[in-house]
Design an enzyme around this catalytic site. Structure first.
Site, PDB file in Angstrom:
ATOM      1  N   ASN A  67      -8.478  -0.711   4.052  1.00  0.00           N
ATOM      2  CA  ASN A  67      -8.597  -0.999   2.625  1.00  0.00           C
ATOM      3  C   ASN A  67      -7.549  -1.991   2.144  1.00  0.00           C
ATOM      4  O   ASN A  67      -7.580  -2.417   1.005  1.00  0.00           O
ATOM      5  CB  ASN A  67      -8.508   0.301   1.816  1.00  0.00           C
ATOM      6  CG  ASN A  67      -7.217   1.030   2.066  1.00  0.00           C
ATOM      7  OD1 ASN A  67      -6.530   0.746   3.053  1.00  0.00           O
ATOM      8  ND2 ASN A  67      -6.864   1.931   1.192  1.00  0.00           N
ATOM      9  N   PHE A  99     -18.118  10.274   4.563  1.00  0.00           N
ATOM     10  CA  PHE A  99     -17.213   9.919   3.479  1.00  0.00           C
ATOM     11  C   PHE A  99     -17.434   8.472   3.055  1.00  0.00           C
ATOM     12  O   PHE A  99     -17.624   7.602   3.881  1.00  0.00           O
ATOM     13  CB  PHE A  99     -15.765  10.102   3.947  1.00  0.00           C
ATOM     14  CG  PHE A  99     -14.766   9.742   2.912  1.00  0.00           C
ATOM     15  CD1 PHE A  99     -14.359  10.674   1.982  1.00  0.00           C
ATOM     16  CD2 PHE A  99     -14.223   8.467   2.870  1.00  0.00           C
ATOM     17  CE1 PHE A  99     -13.431  10.339   1.016  1.00  0.00           C
ATOM     18  CE2 PHE A  99     -13.303   8.140   1.906  1.00  0.00           C
ATOM     19  CZ  PHE A  99     -12.897   9.078   0.979  1.00  0.00           C
ATOM     20  N   GLY A 125      -4.700   3.800  -3.528  1.00  0.00           N
ATOM     21  CA  GLY A 125      -5.951   4.430  -3.905  1.00  0.00           C
ATOM     22  C   GLY A 125      -5.748   5.866  -4.353  1.00  0.00           C
ATOM     23  O   GLY A 125      -6.678   6.528  -4.803  1.00  0.00           O
ATOM     24  N   ASP A 126      -4.531   6.353  -4.254  1.00  0.00           N
ATOM     25  CA  ASP A 126      -4.252   7.735  -4.618  1.00  0.00           C
ATOM     26  C   ASP A 126      -4.353   7.954  -6.112  1.00  0.00           C
ATOM     27  O   ASP A 126      -4.377   7.017  -6.897  1.00  0.00           O
ATOM     28  CB  ASP A 126      -2.839   8.098  -4.162  1.00  0.00           C
ATOM     29  CG  ASP A 126      -2.881   8.863  -2.869  1.00  0.00           C
ATOM     30  OD1 ASP A 126      -3.963   9.351  -2.526  1.00  0.00           O
ATOM     31  OD2 ASP A 126      -1.834   8.949  -2.211  1.00  0.00           O
ATOM     32  N   ASP A 152       0.865  -1.154   0.000  1.00  0.00           N
ATOM     33  CA  ASP A 152       0.000   0.000   0.000  1.00  0.00           C
ATOM     34  C   ASP A 152       0.917   1.223   0.000  1.00  0.00           C
ATOM     35  O   ASP A 152       2.114   1.102   0.259  1.00  0.00           O
ATOM     36  CB  ASP A 152      -0.850  -0.068   1.268  1.00  0.00           C
ATOM     37  CG  ASP A 152      -1.704   1.140   1.435  1.00  0.00           C
ATOM     38  OD1 ASP A 152      -2.237   1.598   0.426  1.00  0.00           O
ATOM     39  OD2 ASP A 152      -1.831   1.620   2.565  1.00  0.00           O
TER      40      ASP A 152
END
Lengths: 343, 1292
Positions: free
Chosen positions: B927, B665, B800-801, B397
């Site tokens: 995540n 969110f 996820g960026d 990650d």
């Protein structure tokens, strides 16, 4: 965990927990191996020479008396009809057979180490426990009870198949037979004689009474308390030949000590001359392809004659030396190239 | 018992559980209780009772194949025709093993029973109708439908639907540390007013499940449905904080509670080595079968050689001889008993012991200890330590794993104007320096806890709880941009609070949005959380003495910090005065004013104006950073309750907004909103913040300038967030509210509906501005990635960026190199799905066609692959999978952006299954859980985002850099140790048992053993068990320092170099050879002599022991004290035990009689000669081979060991030489190093790497093959696939 001021989760910083214990890290490279091989090689050759020389000094004489060949003096005893058959073998010694001389009988193709055979005895009975005289253990089956359901003592197959040939050795001196004394004492293990086996206590002052109610093994001609008619102390379970027999041989070709020649005129050994071996031939071996023999041997510190160990030491010692030399060559070669590359 | 029956009977649906109050039925018999079918609150985790222990435990033990094998062997022994040993004696091993296991199980179960009893007996408050109040009961008495009250700091006894809280706003705070390790407080809210006696509603909720973050249901009362979710559920095992009392109705109790359903046993993974080992065990079974067959056939043939019955044959009870074929079958079974040890059952036990030892050493490693969090490395899975030594792919990650996840507010753009915050960047740097300085100087002297700057860490290290709430100095210290501060001041001066003119109002609105639009909890009253305290007076006095000197020393070294010193000193003085207080005081209320660092008067005045200092608890570090940033500009978030939120403006006035709704969110929308009513204008305002992808398309006006700034931020590796505002008319709001409430009460597709309503509201937004937050790289991340790569491990980053941010981080952490050829797979959103698919397919095939061109040239280009999440989704489809996997094998680095958790795990699963590689996934957040569970080895980083990743992981570390030592050193060691140990174990058993086998050739294959059975048991149990275990735990081929310096040594494990099939067979062959020697040297020595069975067995046994021990001695690479003690000890124990046994056992184990054999042999010089010769001959080949290999073909490991043995300064020289050599070698096949670059460009003129001078502007380095024959391929290959190019290639 005590809540002290230094209470943290920090692991101990010790050489053990951090796997930093001082360690010796041997590296097997030729440089270290060559001296090692040389040393081992030299030591082995030394030992090998000593063993070989010692073994060479040992003389042994084997006399096969199975009587398979018709020319053999014992051939007559091989037929089933022969009862109490005696035969005699002649042999000649040209030099002094140095003493003390050990007298063995040997059998081949005889599997005393056969599993069911080896199991077939009753250790408690043999240790003199009279309860087991009347109730031999099941391990003795089918030599537990005879056909009349009498308990057999000593029970089991090992005892039943005890070697029954007897020997007398004569030196022929001027045509006269002079008996060479065979000392049958002390041929069994000390612990067997003194600890492992013991006779039952006398009943009414009689040794035989202790065995009352039991029968002798099927194959035996005499009960166990009459094994040695000459020496009352050498009877029962403490009969030396019996003890020797009960210690099962490890391999199908074996010899067992019968007596020692260490007395009187023969203390120094058997002098050169003609000898006669008188055999009371009763033990059948031909049926299963076995042979019987008598072995005369003098022993050294390394036991009986055995070339193998000496030769093996010599071979391995030489091999080590050769290895060391090969290593040396390889090392010299590689050391060179190593220097070229790295330095 | 029959759930469907219950459902039918109840007439309800199966998915739900209906709960009504128990109070009306309080006095009735249990039969009439409406909730009687639900589990009570008593928990029982113990498996056995006193009576059921023996049968159940035995039953469980016999489920293991090994035990059945043992019992089968023992049972065989009871058949008289077959037995090899005394039947009773043969029972010993199985009895010992069963007993030991049973004792262990019983003890564990008793511990569970005790803790259950303690838990069940804990007092709690339950409402009683008869007494009109809450009375004390035990936990176990609670039933579903009871009303339970929980007081502050009490542990919640069951899952309770919150109906009342002492807080006027109906808020209850809950700490879930016991459950998921997250220490920030979670808010729970009362949805419906409540009175126990009159409560007549029906609660309808889901069936019990283990999802801690999800719960849905509704209260049905007079046809009105009130929906509720997880935000109204108090979870069992959590602690109530900040709230005097909370009460509610129990909906799940005991084993149905979410915490109990989450309480999984440690999961069992089978390591690769072990599954391979099982195949070798099958080989052993085959071997055993062959040997037994040889024995059986041999016995039959042997019997046939006799024409008549020999005197030593034993007829059966009938006096008949057994037919030879039947005898053969019997002997086959006898042989199985005799040679059973060849199947190394004890190996499994030994492996468990070895792994326990390995885990001990891994967790003990001080280099893997994190001082800041006071955390050691944790091994959660105990049986895959050696898998760490075989990793081929690492999936990582980004946020929180490669980066700190400590956010620094870096820059912002408001209304198209960019404020670079240059000072802030510097401040970040020197705060970092200060930190690292403390780490080195202060930490070493163990006076770490004394520094005030270090407040946060101090608390952690004293209390041993993980960091909470993201309020490290990095986030708090924000230095405002001068220009921005000035304009804010200007604007504020011009307008009355809340009535700014249109001009410039955006600036204020921007900061208001920063302060309001979040879920940060303000905790001023921290009295409830006083668990963490300053240590006693003893310690503080010590630190008081030390502090000034160390502070002085610090500032002397860093002159730039001098201006800080006054501030620091004042703080530290306050600290001391607090510490002197005999009453322990909390650390929370010490004011550390971030802005006091700055000399700006206004800011200082404003931020110090309030009497109380605020402490923020945020659920994500971004939020904390933003709130602190707003605070630095004077917009201080003062209070947040569900109904209102207060912000103090720079002028000192406080605005209290009414909160109408919070649209939380979620990752699909990737934004959150808050709807508030302005206190003065009464306007309804929606503030939305989110990623630009989620915001830009919902704007009223396209903001080009801001977009440009955002791109720039992303290229700098900053995380971007956009802030928007929208005024909602009353009518629109109330219309929407109806929909919203409907969605909230829904049970079916609730999430979807809620999301949809949220999206409905978030339209037509007005952009206020955007922020750039820096997430700094963790220390040593580039070095770690570099080392992993040198170790032959492929590193893939799945984040996820957004693409630009990720690519930038990838460059900075050396995942991608400037020389790399980077392919970017990015299909634009604007394409239709079918077209996207086509483009993707073309890109893939084009790239794959091109790749061999680079591979075949002597200069191999290292290829990087950047994939966008949407494209990844396409590539993971079944028809493109193959190509994608093929592509991955060619890439040196893979970077996937914008990935969902599911995609992460699919990538891992795909590569793992298609390539058959060993994978490791590392991550820190929820995540990453999927990915961590999908990989062979899951590593969790106990970081800022809670503990879910750690809970799902096999190993938990606290920094990414620890991965280096974990894999390169511990993984390597564990793998080699275990592989060697297993091989040795196989060897050992075969070598020993074969002695018996060779003897069969001389005893008519009758199954006689020449070694006493007790000795055989002892041999495995005492004499030779400890050395291999010690070998498996402690042997060290290459030291940690060298392993870290030479990562390429790791490659051996990846290709299973330590444990190949060939290694196994070589070991078995060696075992056969050695057993032959151990048998035949004594055999030839004693052949024909008067030796008896057990006297022959003694030298064989002894020589075998020496051979086996010395064999290990050759294999042992480093001898520590422990090694010596155990090795020498084993030999000593052998002689002592054997001599003792031979002296004591007169006739204890018939038929064998070892009595006095050892003594007899030891008094014979031949015995020693035989043993020496045997041992030397047996070991000569292996020793020679080792020696020759060491000279002729020294492996990398051997060289490394040689380096290890050098004195330190020599060693460093050597290591440099080595590296140079490696680089030189590496430069030919690859382009990785700079020197290699030179070579390769010279050699391959056909390839030119066009390097963009500024990587910040180009998205990725582009490649133009100059002399490429096919122009169409050029286009499809061009990694910077702009949409039109993609279209071209699609058309082609």
């Amino acid at each position: 965990m005590k809540a002290g001021p230094s209470r943290t989760n920090r692991p101990d910083n010790t050489a053990f927990t951090q796997q930093r214990l001082p360690a010796w890290q041997p590296i097997l490279s030729a440089g270290i191996v060559i001296p090692g091989f040389t040393l081992i090689g030299l030591a082995f050759i030394g030992v090998g020479v000593a063993l070989f020389v010692t073994s060479q000094k040992i003389t042994d004489l084997e006399i096969d008396y199975t009587g398979v060949a018709a020319t053999s003096p014992c051939f007559k005893c091989t037929s089933f009809a022969a009862e109490n058959c005696m035969c005699q073998m002649e042999f000649t010694l040209t030099t002094l057979f140095e003493g003390p001389v050990f007298f063995y009988y040997g059998l081949t193709s005889y599997y005393q180490n056969f599993r069911t055979y080896g199991v077939s005895k009753d250790g408690y009975q043999l240790s003199g426990d009279t309860y087991y005289f009347n109730n031999p253990q099941d391990s003795c089956a089918p030599y537990q009870y005879d056909s009349n359901n009498n308990p057999i003592v000593p029970c089991g197959s090992i005892a039943n198949s005890m070697f029954s040939d007897t020997f007398q050795l004569y030196q022929v001196v001027n045509g006269m037979k002079k008996q060479v004394p065979l000392d049958g004492k002390g041929i069994a293990w000390w612990t067997d004689y003194n600890i492992k086996y013991s006779n039952p206590a006398l009943v009414n002052g009689s040794f035989a009474n202790a065995f009352s109610g039991t029968v002798k093994p099927v194959n035996w001609s005499k009960p166990v308390y009459e094994l040695d008619p000459t020496d009352q102390a050498n009877n029962g379970f403490l009969n030396q030949n019996f003890l020797v027999w009960m210690r099962q041989a490890a391999l199908p070709k074996f010899q067992k000590l019968y007596g020692r020649i260490a007395e009187g005129d023969y203390a120094q050994g058997l002098p050169a001359g003609n000898y006669t071996l008188l055999i009371n031939y009763s033990y059948p071996v031909i049926s299963f392809g076995g042979t019987k023999k008598v072995v005369l041997s003098n022993v050294s510190w390394m036991g009986g004659k055995n070339q193998f160990l000496g030769i093996a030491y010599l071979v391995i010692g030489s091999l080590c030396i050769v290895m060391a030399m090969v290593m040396l060559i390889i090392y010299a070669k590689y050391k060179f190239t190593d220097d070229d590359e790295d330095m | 018992f029959f759930p469907w029956l219950v459902c039918r009977w109840r007439g309800g649906d199966c998915w739900c559980r209906t709960v009504v109050s128990n109070l009306p039925y309080e006095d009735q018999r249990p039969r009439n209780q409406p909730n009687r079918r639900y589990a009570g609150n008593a928990v029982k985790t113990n498996k056995y009772t006193l009576w059921s222990f023996l049968p159940i435990n035995l039953c469980e033990q016999f489920r293991r194949l090994a035990n059945i094998y043992f019992v089968g062997i023992a049972a065989l022994n009871f058949i008289p025709e077959v037995n090899a040993f005394q039947p009773q004696v043969a029972l010993i091993p199985i009895c010992v093993i069963l007993t030991l296991t049973a004792i262990k199980d019983a003890w564990e179960d008793f511990r569970r029973y005790q803790s259950d009893r303690e838990l069940n007996g804990t007092p709690c408050l339950v409402y009683s109708r008869s007494q009109h109040g809450f009375v004390e009961r035990r936990w176990k008495d609670i039933q579903v439908g009871d009303f339970v009250q929980v007081l502050a700091n009490d542990i919640i006894p069951a899952d309770i639907l919150l109906l009342h809280a002492s807080d006027p706003n109906g808020v209850c705070h809950m700490e879930t540390a016991n459950l998921d390790g997250e220490t920030n407080l979670k808010q729970r809210r009362v949805k419906s007013p409540f009175d126990p006696l009159s409560f007549n509603a029906t609660v309808i909720c889901e069936k019990p499940n283990n999802n801690l973050n999800h719960f849905k249901g509704f209260l049905e009362k007079d046809q009105i449905k009130i929906g509720f979710g997880i935000e109204s559920l108090l979870l069992r095992g959590c602690t109530v904080r900040n709230t005097a009392a909370a009460s509610g109705i129990v909906v799940y109790a005991g084993h149905d509670t979410k915490s109990m359903l989450n309480n999984n046993r440690p999961r069992y993974k089978r390591s690769r080595v072990e599954s391979k080992m099982n195949k070798e065990v099958l080989c052993c079974v085959f071997l055993l079968f062959c040997m037994c067959l040889i024995g059986a056939v041999g016995h039959v043939i042997w019997l046939k050689t006799f024409s008549s019955v020999p005197i030593y044959f034993i007829p059966d009870s009938d006096g008949n001889e057994t037919p030879s074929v039947v005898a053969g079958v019997y002997r086959f079974l006898t042989m199985i008993i005799l040679l059973q040890v060849i199947i190394p059952i004890s190996l499994y036990l030994s492996i468990e012991l070895v792994k326990m030892g390995q885990v001990f050493f891994i967790t003990q490693d001080i280099d893997l200890y994190d001082k800041e969090k006071d955390m050691r490395m944790q091994c959660r899975a105990l049986n895959i330590t050696e898998d760490l030594g075989q990793i081929q792919y690492v999936f990582s990650d980004k946020t929180g794993t490669l980066t700190e996840n400590k956010m620094v507010f870096r820059r912002c753009t408001i209304m198209g104007t960019e404020y670079p915050h240059t000072e802030n960047g510097e401040s970040g740097k020197w705060v970092g320096q200060l930190w690292s300085h403390q780490d080195t100087t202060v930490g070493r002297d163990n006076i770490l806890p004394a520094l005030p700057m270090d407040r946060h860490r101090h608390r952690d290290s004293t209390a041993g709880i993980p960091s909470l709430a993201f309020s490290s100095p990095l986030e708090r210290e924000v230095i405002p941009d001068q220009n921005l501060l000035w304009s804010v001041k200007e604007v504020e001066r011009r307008g009355v609070a809340g009535h700014w003119g249109l001009q410039g109002a955006t600036h204020l609105e921007f900061f208001l949005a920063l302060a309001i639009c979040n879920t940060v909890v303000v905790s001023t009253e921290t009295a409830q959380r006083q668990r963490v305290r300053v240590r006693g007076p003893h310690n503080s006095s010590r630190s008081r003495g030390l502090l000034p000197e160390c502070m002085e020393g610090l500032f002397a070294q860093f002159p730039c910090l001098r201006q800080l010193s006054s501030c620091l000193k004042s703080v530290s003085c306050r600290r001391h005065s607090l510490s002197e207080d005999p009453v322990q005081s909390t650390l929370y209320d010490i004011p550390t004013s971030s802005s006091s660092v700055v000399s700006e008067d206004e800011v200082q005045a404003s931020s110090l104006a309030g009497p109380k200092e605020v402490h923020y608890e945020a659920q994500s570090p971004d939020e904390a950073a933003l709130v602190h940033a707003a605070k630095a500009y004077g917009f201080t978030l003062l209070e947040r309750t569900p109904s209102h939120v207060s912000v103090r403006l720079p002028s000192g006035t406080t605005l209290t907004y009414e909160v109408l709704d919070v649209l939380t969110f979620d990752s699909v929308r990737s934004r959150m909103s808050i709807i508030v009513r302005h206190p003065h204008t009464k306007e309804i305002i929606l503030y939305t913040k989110g990623a630009d992808s989620g915001i830009m398309e919902r704007l009223r006006v396209i903001a080009n300038k801001t977009q440009k700034h955002l791109d720039m931020y992303a290229n700098d590796g900053l995380r971007t967030l956009c802030f928007t505002r929208k005024v909602v008319s009353e009518k629109n709001y109330y219309d929407w509210l109806v929909l919203r409430q409907g969605a909230m009460a829904a049970i079916d597709r609730k999430d979807e509906l809620v999301r949809k309503t949220a999206a409905d509201m978030e339209t037509n937004l007005t952009l206020l501005g955007a922020t750039g937050i820096e997430d700094r790289l963790q220390e040593n991340v580039p070095e770690t990635i570099q080392a992993l790569r040198e170790a032959g491990i492929q590193v893939c980053v799945l984040t996820g960026d957004k693409l630009e941010t990720a690519v930038n981080i990838a460059y900075s952490c050396k995942l991608l190199d400037q020389q790399d050829l980077v392919f970017t797979f990015n299909t634009e959103n604007t394409f239709s799905p079918a077209l996207r698919r086509e483009v993707c397919k073309n890109m893939l095939s084009g790239t794959l066609a091109q790749l061999p061109l680079y591979d075949t040239q002597e200069a191999k280009v290292s290829v990087g692959l950047v994939i966008d999440g949407r494209t990844l989704g396409l590539l993971l489809d079944s028809d493109l999978q193959e190509g994608f996997v093929q592509l991955c094998t060619h890439c040196r680095a893979i970077l996937c952006c914008r990935t969902t958790p599911l995609q992460k795990s699919r990538v891992v699963t795909l590569l793992r299954s298609k390539l058959g590689v060993m994978t490791l996934a590392i991550g820190d957040g929820a995540n990453d859980v999927n990915m961590i569970q999908a990989a062979d080895v899951g590593v969790g980083i106990s970081g800022q985002e809670g503990m879910q990743a750690v809970m799902a992981s096999d190993f938990a570390i606290s920094r990414f850099k620890h991965l280096k030592k974990l894999l390169l050193v511990h993984g390597h060691w564990c793998y080699n140790r275990l592989a060697n140990m297993i091989i040795y174990f196989f060897y050992k058993n075969v070598a020993y048992v074969n002695l018996l086998f060779w003897y069969q050739f001389f005893c008519g294959f009758s199954g006689t053993a020449m070694i006493d059975y007790w000795f055989m048991i002892f041999f495995n149990l005492f004499f030779t068990s400890a050395p291999p275990i010690m070998f498996g735990i402690m042997d060290r081929e290459v030291s940690a320092a060298v392993l870290l310096q030479l990562p390429e040594l790791y490659r051996r494990g990846q290709h299973e170099g330590g444990y190949r099939r060939s290694t196994f067979w070589i070991a078995i062959a060696d075992a056969f050879y050695q057993s032959l020697v151990c048998f035949f040297v004594p055999y030839w020595t004693y052949k024909g002599s008067d030796i008896d069975i057990f006297t022959l067995g003694t030298p064989m046994n002894t020589a075998s022991l020496f051979t086996i021990i010395f064999h290990l001695a050759i294999e042992i690479k480093s001898w520590t004290v422990v090694h010596w003690v155990i090795m020498v000890g084993s030999v000593v124990v052998y002689f002592v035990v054997t001599l003792a046994f031979c002296a004591m056992c007169v006739s204890c184990n018939p038929p064998s009689d070892p009595y006095w054999t050892m003594q007899e042999q030891m008094s014979d010089p031949m015995f020693y000669l035989v043993c020496i010769l045997t041992t030397v001959v047996a070991l000569l080949p292996r020793y020679t081979l080792h020696a020759l290999r060491g000279t002729l073909v020294p492996s990398d490991h051997l060289r490394a060991r040689q380096i290890d043995n050098m004195p330190p300064h020599h060693r460093d020289l050597w290591l440099q030489e080595w590296k140079k050599l490696k680089d030189l070698c590496a430069s030919y096949p690859s382009l990785s190093s700079s020197t290699a670059q030179r070579y390769s460009t010279a050699q391959s003129p056909s390839l030119t790497l066009v390097q963009d001078p500024s990587p910040a502007l180009a998205q990725s380095p582009s490649l133009t093959p100059v002399q490429d024959p096919s122009p169409s391929l050029v286009q499809s290959l061009n990694p910077k696939l702009a949409p039109n190019q993609g279209l071209n290639s699609a058309a082609l």
